[in-house]
Design a protein around this motif. Structure first.
Motif, PDB file in Angstrom:
ATOM      1  N   ARG A  66      -1.683  47.916  22.008  1.00 60.59           N
ATOM      2  CA  ARG A  66      -1.251  47.952  23.415  1.00 60.59           C
ATOM      3  C   ARG A  66      -1.954  46.879  24.230  1.00 60.59           C
ATOM      4  O   ARG A  66      -1.344  46.240  25.098  1.00 60.59           O
ATOM      5  N   GLU A  67      -3.237  46.656  23.968  1.00 58.95           N
ATOM      6  CA  GLU A  67      -3.982  45.631  24.688  1.00 58.95           C
ATOM      7  C   GLU A  67      -3.432  44.244  24.391  1.00 58.95           C
ATOM      8  O   GLU A  67      -3.324  43.401  25.293  1.00 58.95           O
ATOM      9  N   ARG A  68      -3.099  43.986  23.114  1.00 56.56           N
ATOM     10  CA  ARG A  68      -2.524  42.683  22.757  1.00 56.56           C
ATOM     11  C   ARG A  68      -1.179  42.482  23.446  1.00 56.56           C
ATOM     12  O   ARG A  68      -0.884  41.386  23.942  1.00 56.56           O
ATOM     13  N   GLU A  69      -0.379  43.548  23.490  1.00 59.18           N
ATOM     14  CA  GLU A  69       0.935  43.442  24.144  1.00 59.18           C
ATOM     15  C   GLU A  69       0.778  43.166  25.631  1.00 59.18           C
ATOM     16  O   GLU A  69       1.533  42.368  26.201  1.00 59.18           O
TER      17      GLU A  69
ATOM     18  N   ARG B 229      -7.369  53.820  17.570  1.00 56.38           N
ATOM     19  CA  ARG B 229      -7.924  52.517  17.930  1.00 56.38           C
ATOM     20  C   ARG B 229      -6.959  51.392  17.584  1.00 56.38           C
ATOM     21  O   ARG B 229      -6.846  50.409  18.333  1.00 56.38           O
ATOM     22  N   ILE B 230      -6.244  51.523  16.479  1.00 55.29           N
ATOM     23  CA  ILE B 230      -5.248  50.522  16.114  1.00 55.29           C
ATOM     24  C   ILE B 230      -4.163  50.454  17.191  1.00 55.29           C
ATOM     25  O   ILE B 230      -3.762  49.375  17.632  1.00 55.29           O
ATOM     26  N   ARG B 231      -3.688  51.612  17.619  1.00 55.78           N
ATOM     27  CA  ARG B 231      -2.646  51.654  18.651  1.00 55.78           C
ATOM     28  C   ARG B 231      -3.170  51.118  19.973  1.00 55.78           C
ATOM     29  O   ARG B 231      -2.458  50.407  20.688  1.00 55.78           O
TER      30      ARG B 231
END
Length: 202
Positions: free
Chosen positions: A111-114, A105-107
């Motif tokens: 990825r969503e923020r990026e 979930r952290i990853r």
């Protein structure tokens, strides 16, 4: 030194295996394999606070930690037959799944923020390119150059780097040694001021 309700030794901050509970958890998981919902509820009550604490330390969000824990117990219900007591305790098995799911979930969030950041960059660059196209289409390049003097020195330098030397927004930021957001703002404001000076309609 007494133990808390989850088998955690108070004052040490570390989980302490309790033989009786270890066997109880394993038995509950064996009953879960058979579809025993009551056993599953007992397992949840006995272990969920430990899993929640583990996940919360990783994701640092109470809401996200609660979601991850619920996902882990759904996985435990569906995959209980995979538990092997010879390879470790039931609590360790649950904690391993919780850790892996929390990292996933952290990853995923990263990825969503990026993606969001890349979208914002593309939108900003598209807006600047559109403004420049309007200026170029409305007036000849000589007139544009003549009106660059209407910009502040900082705006003029940023605009010229992009549209006469082909720099990207990030390259402008690196060349001027300023944050990317500052470079974008100078380019955007410079183009808007240039458009106003040239009489290009908004």
């Amino acid at each position: 030194m007494s133990e808390g309700p989850t088998g955690r030794s108070r004052g040490t901050g570390a989980s302490v295996p309790v033989p009786g509970r270890t066997e109880e958890h394993a038995e509950l998981l064996r009953r879960v394999v058979e579809g025993d919902e009551h056993a599953f509820a007992q397992l949840y009550d006995a272990t969920s606070s430990t899993l929640y604490g583990l996940v919360l330390r990783l994701v640092r969000s109470p809401e996200l930690a609660a979601e991850v824990v619920q996902e882990v117990y759904l996985m435990a219900w569906q995959q209980a037959e995979r538990f092997d007591a010879a390879r470790g305790t039931a609590l360790a098995w649950l904690c391993t799944m919780a850790h892996r799911r929390a990292v996933d979930r952290i990853r995923q969030n990263q990825r969503e923020r990026e993606r969001d950041q890349q979208y914002e960059v593309r939108q900003a660059e598209t807006s600047s390119d559109s403004t420049w196209s309007e200026v170029e289409q409305s007036l000849d390049s000589g007139e544009v150059r003549a009106q660059l003097g209407a910009l502040s020195p900082l705006q003029r330098e940023a605009v010229c780097l992009v549209y006469y030397r082909g720099y990207s927004h990030r390259q402008v930021a690196e060349h001027l040694d300023v944050p990317l957001g500052t470079a974008k703002a100078r380019i955007r404001d410079g183009l808007n001021n240039l458009r106003s000076a040239l009489g290009v309609k908004q």
